[in-house]
Motif scaffolding. Structure first.
Motif, PDB file in Angstrom:
ATOM      1  N   MET A 192       0.816  -1.218   0.000  1.00 35.15           N
ATOM      2  CA  MET A 192       0.000   0.000   0.000  1.00 35.15           C
ATOM      3  C   MET A 192       0.854   1.274   0.000  1.00 35.15           C
ATOM      4  SD  MET A 192      -3.388   0.937   2.195  1.00 35.15           S
ATOM      5  CE  MET A 192      -4.392  -0.276   1.333  1.00 35.15           C
ATOM      6  N   THR A 194       2.994   2.003  -2.031  1.00 36.00           N
ATOM      7  CA  THR A 194       3.136   2.490  -3.412  1.00 36.00           C
ATOM      8  C   THR A 194       1.942   3.337  -3.851  1.00 36.00           C
ATOM      9  OG1 THR A 194       2.085   0.534  -4.379  1.00 36.00           O
ATOM     10  CG2 THR A 194       4.462   0.436  -4.027  1.00 36.00           C
ATOM     11  N   LEU A 195       0.877   3.358  -3.048  1.00 29.69           N
ATOM     12  CA  LEU A 195      -0.299   4.171  -3.389  1.00 29.69           C
ATOM     13  C   LEU A 195      -0.284   5.537  -2.703  1.00 29.69           C
ATOM     14  CD1 LEU A 195      -3.095   1.442  -3.351  1.00 29.69           C
ATOM     15  CD2 LEU A 195      -1.761   2.307  -5.276  1.00 29.69           C
ATOM     16  N   VAL A 196       0.779   5.829  -1.995  1.00 29.81           N
ATOM     17  CA  VAL A 196       0.944   7.162  -1.390  1.00 29.81           C
ATOM     18  C   VAL A 196       2.150   7.812  -2.055  1.00 29.81           C
ATOM     19  CG1 VAL A 196       1.401   8.443   0.725  1.00 29.81           C
ATOM     20  CG2 VAL A 196      -0.001   6.366   0.802  1.00 29.81           C
ATOM     21  N   VAL A 197       1.919   8.932  -2.719  1.00 31.08           N
ATOM     22  CA  VAL A 197       3.024   9.552  -3.449  1.00 31.08           C
ATOM     23  C   VAL A 197       4.104  10.002  -2.477  1.00 31.08           C
ATOM     24  CG1 VAL A 197       2.308  12.013  -3.534  1.00 31.08           C
ATOM     25  CG2 VAL A 197       3.516  10.973  -5.462  1.00 31.08           C
ATOM     26  N   ASP A 240      -6.772   0.564   5.963  1.00 33.31           N
ATOM     27  CA  ASP A 240      -7.146  -0.282   4.826  1.00 33.31           C
ATOM     28  C   ASP A 240      -7.166   0.473   3.511  1.00 33.31           C
ATOM     29  OD1 ASP A 240      -7.570  -2.702   6.126  1.00 33.31           O
ATOM     30  OD2 ASP A 240      -9.517  -2.036   6.865  1.00 33.31           O
ATOM     31  N   ALA A 241      -6.813   1.743   3.530  1.00 29.89           N
ATOM     32  CA  ALA A 241      -6.883   2.539   2.306  1.00 29.89           C
ATOM     33  C   ALA A 241      -5.796   3.613   2.395  1.00 29.89           C
ATOM     34  CB  ALA A 241      -8.265   3.153   2.166  1.00 29.89           C
ATOM     35  N   PRO A 242      -5.402   4.170   1.243  1.00 30.22           N
ATOM     36  CA  PRO A 242      -4.175   4.970   1.211  1.00 30.22           C
ATOM     37  C   PRO A 242      -4.198   6.293   1.989  1.00 30.22           C
ATOM     38  CG  PRO A 242      -4.985   4.516  -1.040  1.00 30.22           C
ATOM     39  CD  PRO A 242      -5.965   3.913  -0.093  1.00 30.22           C
ATOM     40  N   GLY A 243      -5.373   6.928   2.137  1.00 31.19           N
ATOM     41  CA  GLY A 243      -5.414   8.171   2.900  1.00 31.19           C
ATOM     42  C   GLY A 243      -5.061   7.930   4.360  1.00 31.19           C
ATOM     43  N   SER A 244      -5.720   6.954   4.957  1.00 31.56           N
ATOM     44  CA  SER A 244      -5.444   6.593   6.354  1.00 31.56           C
ATOM     45  C   SER A 244      -4.041   6.010   6.506  1.00 31.56           C
ATOM     46  CB  SER A 244      -6.441   5.533   6.839  1.00 31.56           C
ATOM     47  OG  SER A 244      -7.756   5.932   6.609  1.00 31.56           O
ATOM     48  N   HIS A 246      -1.370   6.783   4.834  1.00 37.15           N
ATOM     49  CA  HIS A 246      -0.428   7.904   4.826  1.00 37.15           C
ATOM     50  C   HIS A 246      -0.265   8.488   6.236  1.00 37.15           C
ATOM     51  CE1 HIS A 246       0.591  12.049   2.750  1.00 37.15           C
ATOM     52  NE2 HIS A 246       1.328  11.847   3.804  1.00 37.15           N
ATOM     53  N   VAL A 247      -1.383   8.748   6.889  1.00 34.31           N
ATOM     54  CA  VAL A 247      -1.362   9.303   8.246  1.00 34.31           C
ATOM     55  C   VAL A 247      -0.671   8.334   9.208  1.00 34.31           C
ATOM     56  CG1 VAL A 247      -2.811  10.017  10.188  1.00 34.31           C
ATOM     57  CG2 VAL A 247      -3.430  10.685   7.844  1.00 34.31           C
ATOM     58  N   ILE A 250       3.212   8.123   8.777  1.00 32.48           N
ATOM     59  CA  ILE A 250       3.932   9.226   9.437  1.00 32.48           C
ATOM     60  C   ILE A 250       3.952   8.987  10.957  1.00 32.48           C
ATOM     61  CG2 ILE A 250       3.949  11.716   9.900  1.00 32.48           C
ATOM     62  CD1 ILE A 250       4.564  11.184   6.998  1.00 32.48           C
TER      63      ILE A 250
END
Lengths: 263, 263, 263
Positions: A192, A194-197, A240-244, A246-247, A250
């Motif tokens: 996953m 790879t789905l966060v730039v 389970d998804a790229p927005g969460s 990413h957080v 970090i």
């Protein structure tokens, strides 16, 4: 050639060094990932600074602990600043890291990247397509994404390291870090990422941070890869998804303790 | 000299003015923090716009309610646009805010920042190292991070305000906002804000937004600082690490009501 | 003229095409939204790449599946790269999308945008103020925000589409997508999306991605709008403030399945 697993003790030591030193990392990176790069460095325990003008990039590189040169969005004025930064880094004996984004795709870009490879970065960090292209063994990926597995580029990475004297990190499902003689493999992580730039680009910044804090570039690069892989695993357990993700990624860079870095 | 706590009534009034006006804030800021700056302004209740070409920056500054000039990543073309924006702001009587990022570190940058200080910003917002450097009393921090406490720069802030006629905000563990005669102290906040890139830079944008909406620059700057500190406290209660803190900070800027701004 | 609701089957088909193709989208976009644009594309199922130098933008546009040209922060060097990219896109028969940010506000910008409108984008995606300005029927919004409702710009959108041959998408509370003859309306969404910078700009990137994957530009643009509106609704059910909404919006772009796209 054998492939080693870096020892937990060494990885822990490198992260302890990073947290104790909080090195200043001068990033000349691409336009897309500047914010995540800074946040990754801050969370992991470094101090980011982006100084981009030709007029001050060389001076600032002499002040910084480590320097990142990322080729994601090069253009002539920025390349002049990058040259000054590398010149400053070399004169002051500072480690600098090259991220050869999308090497192998466009002749103009390849010429630019080749110029920087010859300037002897401490570490070159790329994906399989990029490292294959730099070693003369491939023709590029899909835009910025690799179309090859990191294991496909292992021999290319060793050859590139042997030829250039740089440590080469080829990252992917498994990360390989080599100085041409010794090779470390770092496993784990999560696709996953790879789905966060910017997770790859900011890993190169982490390599620069670890190199600034820890004298051995091979171990420093391996520790950066290990921290990123551990953080991705922690994040994936929470998201389970790229927005969460990413957080959580970090967050994990901040919460992972040195003793957790080893396998 | 005495240090005052800004009254809850004044702070509430300033935030009510911001929410009622939804001012257009023209940001000429650094490359790293453009997204968080826009999101901070949107969440707090302003309308951000980044117009960066020399060809239109002056025209746009005349349309905007407030203007931000941030020196994080200056380069010659951008500086020309900043000069046009400031010229437009001055001619149209619009308040503009200067963020002197990393002042005191590099001679070229210091020369540029000095030029803008002389153009009489309504507010100068910086950290202790930056304000000490501008006042001629210090030699810079560590990259973009301060190596001094805000209280160390209080006298420097007053002297700088008295000399330039600008309101000076020196932010840190305690924020001080002064016009050289009156000085407000704003306490609270949370150190985790320093681990999210752009919380300082976007505070300068908030100052420009409050100045656009509220006629008294001293109160406007104090209200911006108070909103940022309250939002950091709310965020810290929800988040233990910088990724989550960033999300909660943006949320809090949106949810905090005017009557909550006072101590 | 009648206004149609796009069929669930068509929308599902377009999203399936996107996920199956994972097209490479070359984004020449503004400085503020590069990261969210890349993350929106990655989450939805495309592969973003930002290549910004005049020296390589044309070559790269020939490799990409779709191209985005966004006028948020134009400046002369970037405009030269955009011209090369459009030239490459036209020669290689690749669909490109124009986002005329803040059209109608500043004469210099309007001249630039007009030049690109004449280069025949596959799709023009803007807010009501922008489309009214392009059609010669309005005088711009408030900075980058529209001061008109999308329904106010419906006739302007049809006229612009009929004159230029481009599909025109005017987005807002209701999104209208028209080729001058047929017009689709896409309802739903949530106003909180306007409090996250780049949701509009990244929608234009999504349009380019759908156009790259799905041959019918009218349907492709409608599907992009439908995906964004569905994602905003899902996000709003999880989030009460813009920071959390941003995270949930990216998550939803990833989790929404093709069969969920229809009303």
């Amino acid at each position: 050639m054998t492939i080693e697993t870096p020892s937990s003790a060494r990885l822990s030591c490198a992260l302890s060094d990073l947290r104790a030193t909080r090195p200043l990392v001068h990033c000349l990176t691409n336009e897309v990932v500047q914010e995540i790069t800074a946040n990754v460095l801050l969370a992991a325990g470094a101090s980011p600074a982006m100084v981009v003008a030709e007029e001050e990039a060389g001076t600032f590189a002499r002040i910084a602990g480590g320097i990142l040169v990322n080729m994601g969005t090069p253009f002539p004025e920025r390349l002049r600043a990058m040259r000054k930064a590398v010149e400053g880094a070399r004169e002051a004996g500072r480690p600098w890291v090259l991220d050869p984004v999308a090497a192998g795709g466009i002749p103009w870009r390849d010429g630019v990247i080749r110029e920087f490879v010859e300037l002897k970065p401490a570490v070159i960090r790329g994906n399989a397509s990029e490292i294959l292209a730099l070693a003369g063994a491939g023709t590029g990926g899909k835009g910025v994404d690799s179309t090859a597995d990191s294991s496909d580029a292992l021999e290319a990475a060793r050859a590139l390291a042997a030829r250039t004297g740089s440590v080469v990190a080829v990252t992917g499902a498994v990360d390989y870090v080599t100085d041409g003689t010794r090779t470390f493999a770092i496993t784990g992580g999560d696709p996953m990422a790879t789905l966060v730039v910017g997770t790859g680009c900011s890993l190169s910044a982490l390599v620069a941070a670890f190199c600034a804090a820890h004298p051995n570039a091979l171990e420093a690069a391996a520790a950066a890869c290990a921290l990123a892989k551990r953080a991705a695993e922690v994040a994936r357990r929470k998201a389970d998804a790229p927005g969460s993700f990413h957080v959580a990624y970090i967050d994990a860079l901040y919460t992972i303790r040195p003793e957790e870095l080893g396998a």
